[in-house]
Design a protein around this motif. Structure first.
Motif, PDB file in Angstrom:
ATOM      1  N   GLY A 200       0.830  -1.194   0.000  1.00 42.36           N
ATOM      2  CA  GLY A 200       0.000   0.000   0.000  1.00 42.36           C
ATOM      3  C   GLY A 200       0.867   1.247   0.000  1.00 42.36           C
ATOM      4  N   GLN A 201       0.272   2.378   0.306  1.00 39.90           N
ATOM      5  CA  GLN A 201       1.022   3.630   0.300  1.00 39.90           C
ATOM      6  C   GLN A 201       2.020   3.702   1.438  1.00 39.90           C
ATOM      7  OE1 GLN A 201      -1.800   6.848   0.267  1.00 39.90           O
ATOM      8  NE2 GLN A 201      -2.273   6.597  -1.896  1.00 39.90           N
ATOM      9  N   GLU A 202       1.694   3.142   2.592  1.00 38.00           N
ATOM     10  CA  GLU A 202       2.539   3.282   3.769  1.00 38.00           C
ATOM     11  C   GLU A 202       3.102   1.965   4.278  1.00 38.00           C
ATOM     12  OE1 GLU A 202       3.353   6.176   4.761  1.00 38.00           O
ATOM     13  OE2 GLU A 202       1.922   7.327   3.550  1.00 38.00           O
ATOM     14  N   MET A 203       2.641   0.844   3.791  1.00 46.66           N
ATOM     15  CA  MET A 203       3.085  -0.423   4.347  1.00 46.66           C
ATOM     16  C   MET A 203       3.056  -1.514   3.294  1.00 46.66           C
ATOM     17  SD  MET A 203      -0.270  -1.804   6.430  1.00 46.66           S
ATOM     18  CE  MET A 203       0.488  -3.406   6.604  1.00 46.66           C
ATOM     19  N   SER A 204       3.780  -2.607   3.590  1.00 42.39           N
ATOM     20  CA  SER A 204       3.739  -3.805   2.772  1.00 42.39           C
ATOM     21  C   SER A 204       3.997  -5.007   3.668  1.00 42.39           C
ATOM     22  CB  SER A 204       4.775  -3.738   1.644  1.00 42.39           C
ATOM     23  OG  SER A 204       6.088  -3.682   2.179  1.00 42.39           O
ATOM     24  N   PHE A 205       3.410  -6.129   3.301  1.00 43.94           N
ATOM     25  CA  PHE A 205       3.630  -7.356   4.051  1.00 43.94           C
ATOM     26  C   PHE A 205       3.405  -8.520   3.113  1.00 43.94           C
ATOM     27  CE2 PHE A 205      -0.828  -6.238   4.580  1.00 43.94           C
ATOM     28  CZ  PHE A 205      -1.487  -7.426   4.293  1.00 43.94           C
ATOM     29  N   GLY A 206       3.939  -9.683   3.512  1.00 44.23           N
ATOM     30  CA  GLY A 206       3.799 -10.840   2.658  1.00 44.23           C
ATOM     31  C   GLY A 206       4.081 -12.121   3.402  1.00 44.23           C
ATOM     32  N   ILE A 207       3.746 -13.221   2.771  1.00 44.39           N
ATOM     33  CA  ILE A 207       3.967 -14.544   3.325  1.00 44.39           C
ATOM     34  C   ILE A 207       4.324 -15.468   2.176  1.00 44.39           C
ATOM     35  CG2 ILE A 207       1.537 -15.206   3.154  1.00 44.39           C
ATOM     36  CD1 ILE A 207       1.925 -16.722   5.816  1.00 44.39           C
ATOM     37  N   GLY A 208       5.164 -16.471   2.461  1.00 43.15           N
ATOM     38  CA  GLY A 208       5.572 -17.365   1.400  1.00 43.15           C
ATOM     39  C   GLY A 208       6.247 -18.607   1.921  1.00 43.15           C
ATOM     40  N   TYR A 209       6.818 -19.346   0.989  1.00 41.40           N
ATOM     41  CA  TYR A 209       7.487 -20.608   1.294  1.00 41.40           C
ATOM     42  C   TYR A 209       8.811 -20.620   0.545  1.00 41.40           C
ATOM     43  CZ  TYR A 209       8.586 -25.602   1.056  1.00 41.40           C
ATOM     44  OH  TYR A 209       9.226 -26.819   1.106  1.00 41.40           O
ATOM     45  N   ILE A 225       8.095 -18.088   5.220  1.00 44.56           N
ATOM     46  CA  ILE A 225       8.654 -16.739   5.094  1.00 44.56           C
ATOM     47  C   ILE A 225       7.573 -15.730   5.447  1.00 44.56           C
ATOM     48  CG2 ILE A 225       9.728 -15.058   3.542  1.00 44.56           C
ATOM     49  CD1 ILE A 225      10.540 -17.446   1.775  1.00 44.56           C
ATOM     50  N   MET A 226       7.905 -14.785   6.298  1.00 47.92           N
ATOM     51  CA  MET A 226       6.997 -13.693   6.631  1.00 47.92           C
ATOM     52  C   MET A 226       7.793 -12.400   6.676  1.00 47.92           C
ATOM     53  SD  MET A 226       4.728 -15.450   9.686  1.00 47.92           S
ATOM     54  CE  MET A 226       6.214 -16.032  10.515  1.00 47.92           C
ATOM     55  N   PHE A 227       7.259 -11.330   6.090  1.00 48.33           N
ATOM     56  CA  PHE A 227       7.958 -10.044   6.145  1.00 48.33           C
ATOM     57  C   PHE A 227       6.950  -8.908   6.292  1.00 48.33           C
ATOM     58  CE2 PHE A 227       6.900 -10.023   1.648  1.00 48.33           C
ATOM     59  CZ  PHE A 227       6.655  -8.683   1.382  1.00 48.33           C
ATOM     60  N   PHE A 228       7.474  -7.782   6.741  1.00 49.47           N
ATOM     61  CA  PHE A 228       6.632  -6.617   6.999  1.00 49.47           C
ATOM     62  C   PHE A 228       7.489  -5.362   6.884  1.00 49.47           C
ATOM     63  CE2 PHE A 228       4.969  -3.393   9.930  1.00 49.47           C
ATOM     64  CZ  PHE A 228       3.668  -3.264   9.471  1.00 49.47           C
ATOM     65  N   GLU A 229       6.967  -4.318   6.226  1.00 43.32           N
ATOM     66  CA  GLU A 229       7.636  -3.026   6.137  1.00 43.32           C
ATOM     67  C   GLU A 229       6.606  -1.925   6.360  1.00 43.32           C
ATOM     68  OE1 GLU A 229      11.206  -2.824   3.205  1.00 43.32           O
ATOM     69  OE2 GLU A 229       9.709  -4.097   2.232  1.00 43.32           O
ATOM     70  N   GLN A 230       6.999  -0.879   7.087  1.00 44.44           N
ATOM     71  CA  GLN A 230       6.087   0.201   7.433  1.00 44.44           C
ATOM     72  C   GLN A 230       6.797   1.541   7.303  1.00 44.44           C
ATOM     73  OE1 GLN A 230       2.671   0.188   8.697  1.00 44.44           O
ATOM     74  NE2 GLN A 230       2.946   2.351   8.232  1.00 44.44           N
ATOM     75  N   LYS A 231       6.133   2.500   6.651  1.00 45.50           N
ATOM     76  CA  LYS A 231       6.620   3.878   6.576  1.00 45.50           C
ATOM     77  C   LYS A 231       5.814   4.733   7.538  1.00 45.50           C
ATOM     78  CE  LYS A 231       8.105   3.678   1.734  1.00 45.50           C
ATOM     79  NZ  LYS A 231       7.922   4.253   0.367  1.00 45.50           N
ATOM     80  N   ILE A 232       6.515   5.590   8.271  1.00 47.48           N
ATOM     81  CA  ILE A 232       5.881   6.511   9.206  1.00 47.48           C
ATOM     82  C   ILE A 232       6.263   7.924   8.791  1.00 47.48           C
ATOM     83  CG2 ILE A 232       5.655   7.210  11.617  1.00 47.48           C
ATOM     84  CD1 ILE A 232       6.440   4.378  12.397  1.00 47.48           C
ATOM     85  N   LEU A 233       5.248   8.710   8.425  1.00 44.12           N
ATOM     86  CA  LEU A 233       5.475  10.039   7.850  1.00 44.12           C
ATOM     87  C   LEU A 233       6.334   9.880   6.602  1.00 44.12           C
ATOM     88  CD1 LEU A 233       5.973  12.063  11.155  1.00 44.12           C
ATOM     89  CD2 LEU A 233       3.894  11.767   9.823  1.00 44.12           C
ATOM     90  N   GLY A 251      16.367 -14.296  10.631  1.00 42.11           N
ATOM     91  CA  GLY A 251      15.755 -13.099  10.074  1.00 42.11           C
ATOM     92  C   GLY A 251      16.655 -11.890  10.097  1.00 42.11           C
ATOM     93  N   ASP A 252      16.159 -10.817   9.498  1.00 43.84           N
ATOM     94  CA  ASP A 252      16.811  -9.507   9.478  1.00 43.84           C
ATOM     95  C   ASP A 252      15.799  -8.462   9.925  1.00 43.84           C
ATOM     96  OD1 ASP A 252      18.882 -10.882   8.347  1.00 43.84           O
ATOM     97  OD2 ASP A 252      18.990  -9.708   6.504  1.00 43.84           O
ATOM     98  N   VAL A 253      16.290  -7.403  10.552  1.00 42.66           N
ATOM     99  CA  VAL A 253      15.461  -6.272  10.952  1.00 42.66           C
ATOM    100  C   VAL A 253      16.230  -5.002  10.632  1.00 42.66           C
ATOM    101  CG1 VAL A 253      14.328  -5.075  12.862  1.00 42.66           C
ATOM    102  CG2 VAL A 253      14.340  -7.562  12.810  1.00 42.66           C
ATOM    103  N   TYR A 254      15.526  -3.962  10.163  1.00 40.67           N
ATOM    104  CA  TYR A 254      16.204  -2.689   9.900  1.00 40.67           C
ATOM    105  C   TYR A 254      15.322  -1.513  10.298  1.00 40.67           C
ATOM    106  CZ  TYR A 254      13.377  -1.566   5.784  1.00 40.67           C
ATOM    107  OH  TYR A 254      12.343  -1.249   4.953  1.00 40.67           O
ATOM    108  N   ILE A 255      15.974  -0.394  10.591  1.00 45.54           N
ATOM    109  CA  ILE A 255      15.322   0.888  10.860  1.00 45.54           C
ATOM    110  C   ILE A 255      16.044   1.947  10.035  1.00 45.54           C
ATOM    111  CG2 ILE A 255      14.834   2.666  12.574  1.00 45.54           C
ATOM    112  CD1 ILE A 255      14.704   0.501  14.692  1.00 45.54           C
ATOM    113  N   ALA A 256      15.309   2.720   9.252  1.00 47.64           N
ATOM    114  CA  ALA A 256      15.873   3.780   8.414  1.00 47.64           C
ATOM    115  C   ALA A 256      15.229   5.112   8.789  1.00 47.64           C
ATOM    116  CB  ALA A 256      15.646   3.477   6.937  1.00 47.64           C
ATOM    117  N   TYR A 257      16.051   6.125   8.965  1.00 50.87           N
ATOM    118  CA  TYR A 257      15.552   7.424   9.411  1.00 50.87           C
ATOM    119  C   TYR A 257      16.294   8.526   8.676  1.00 50.87           C
ATOM    120  CZ  TYR A 257      14.557  11.373  12.541  1.00 50.87           C
ATOM    121  OH  TYR A 257      14.185  12.588  13.048  1.00 50.87           O
TER     122      TYR A 257
END
Length: 358
Positions: A200-209, A225-233, A251-257
């Motif tokens: 979507g405009q602010e987020m994305s998510f998915g599931i897989g194998y 496999i599960m992933f999630f990304e979120q934009k804030i402002l 897994g991996d996790v990231y924060i971008a600012y």
């Protein structure tokens, strides 16, 4: 004589009536002019013109161009060629590394909603070994549908699970990028998987194998496999993914600012569940936007690879110079790598073709 007198009075009456009309109209115009000069103007009230209030017969606005129902990707949209090379200098070693890469991404679009594309990126490099070899970052088939609520994708093949912000690849020296890709065990690129996702405009998510072998077939012994990304402002983004093998998860996790338009910070936790690595990046673009400098630091658990450096980059040419130190540097002799080794790296990482973005 009586007729002439009557005609005379009638003529005088008619002349008076004719003169009274212009006099009254003139008085009205003066009153309006006076009222106009005495009342304040209001620019907030939209002004009507002839073209807005009364359509002119025979003149109509041109129709909006219709998008083609069948569109094949333009050649400049379907490939990208990057040149990458650097010289790494230490106190007792000198090594040249070449790592050009090519991206191929042809696609076909139907009715401006449905897209079928193939995506592949290959690096030819002599970083992992002194002989040249090819590393396939990703190679997958993508089927997408643009709906009113967002974009729905299905990807099959060697798939990148999440997409780090662009300034990550732009800021990291090429030697660090190859170290990150080959030795820090980030599992961003799944060898073989099928993933369904929503964006979507602010987020994305998915599931897989996924499975740990290359190819397009599936054997049934893989992981979820599960992933999630979120934009804030407009300046904050976070995301991550998990690969669940029932007995163990990775897994991996990231924060971008981006606190300003010229500053960017990226924090990553890579390969947690196995041999975690923490990676931090700060990038600052100079005021003239011709150059930038970045600070990179990373440490891998279990006495793994560590390092820190500061890099200066000329943005237009893609050239950079980086200086720092690495512990257990894979570029060094393995017998001597279990120590901190200072280095200076001079290189280039630039997109050659296409030269301009359409």
């Amino acid at each position: 004589m009586r007729i002439n007198l009557t005609s005379k009075y009638f003529f005088v009456f008619l002349l008076s009536a004719m003169l009274a009309g212009p006099v009254a109209a003139q008085n009205i115009r003066r009153d309006k002019k006076k009222a106009k000069t005495e009342l304040p103007t209001n620019d907030s009230i939209p002004k009507q013109t002839l073209t807005h209030s009364t359509p002119i017969p025979g003149i109509q606005p041109p129709p909006r161009p219709k998008r083609p129902k069948f569109l094949v990707g333009h050649v400049d949209d379907s490939y990208q060629l990057n040149v990458g090379s650097f010289v790494n200098m230490t106190t007792d070693d000198l090594r040249s590394v070449f790592a050009p890469n090519v991206t191929i991404k042809p696609f076909v679009r139907f009715f401006d909603k449905y897209t079928i594309g193939a995506y592949a990126n290959v690096i030819v490099q002599n970083y992992a070994t002194k002989e040249f070899s090819a590393i396939t970052n990703y190679a997958y088939l993508d089927m997408a549908a643009q709906t009113k609520i967002g974009k729905i994708n299905i990807k099959i093949g060697k798939v990148p699970v999440i997409n780090y912000p662009n300034y990550f690849a732009e800021s990291v020296p090429l030697g660090n990028f190859l170290l990150h890709r080959i030795h820090l065990d980030s599992r961003r690129f799944v060898p073989r998987a099928i993933i369904a996702s929503y964006t979507g405009q602010e987020m994305s998510f998915g599931i897989g194998y996924g499975e740990n072998t290359d190819g397009f077939g599936f054997m049934g012994d893989g992981y979820l496999i599960m992933f999630f990304e979120q934009k804030i402002l407009d300046n904050f983004q976070m995301g991550g993914f998990v690969l669940d093998e029932r007995r163990q998860s990775f897994g991996d996790v990231y924060i971008a600012y981006q606190p300003t338009q010229r500053d960017a910070i990226l924090l990553q936790l890579l390969d947690f569940g196995a041999q975690p690595t923490f990676y931090g990046l700060y990038r600052h673009t100079l005021k003239n936007e011709d150059a930038a400098f970045s600070i990179n630091g990373f440490t891998q658990s279990k006495d793994g690879v560590r390092g820190a450096d500061i890099a200066f980059q000329h943005i237009k040419s893609g050239t950079y110079v980086s200086a720092g130190a690495h512990y257990r540097d894979p570029l060094m002799n393995p017998q001597e790598s279990a120590q901190w080794t200072p280095f200076i790296q001079v290189g280039i990482n630039k997109t050659l073709f296409p030269k301009k973005v359409r």
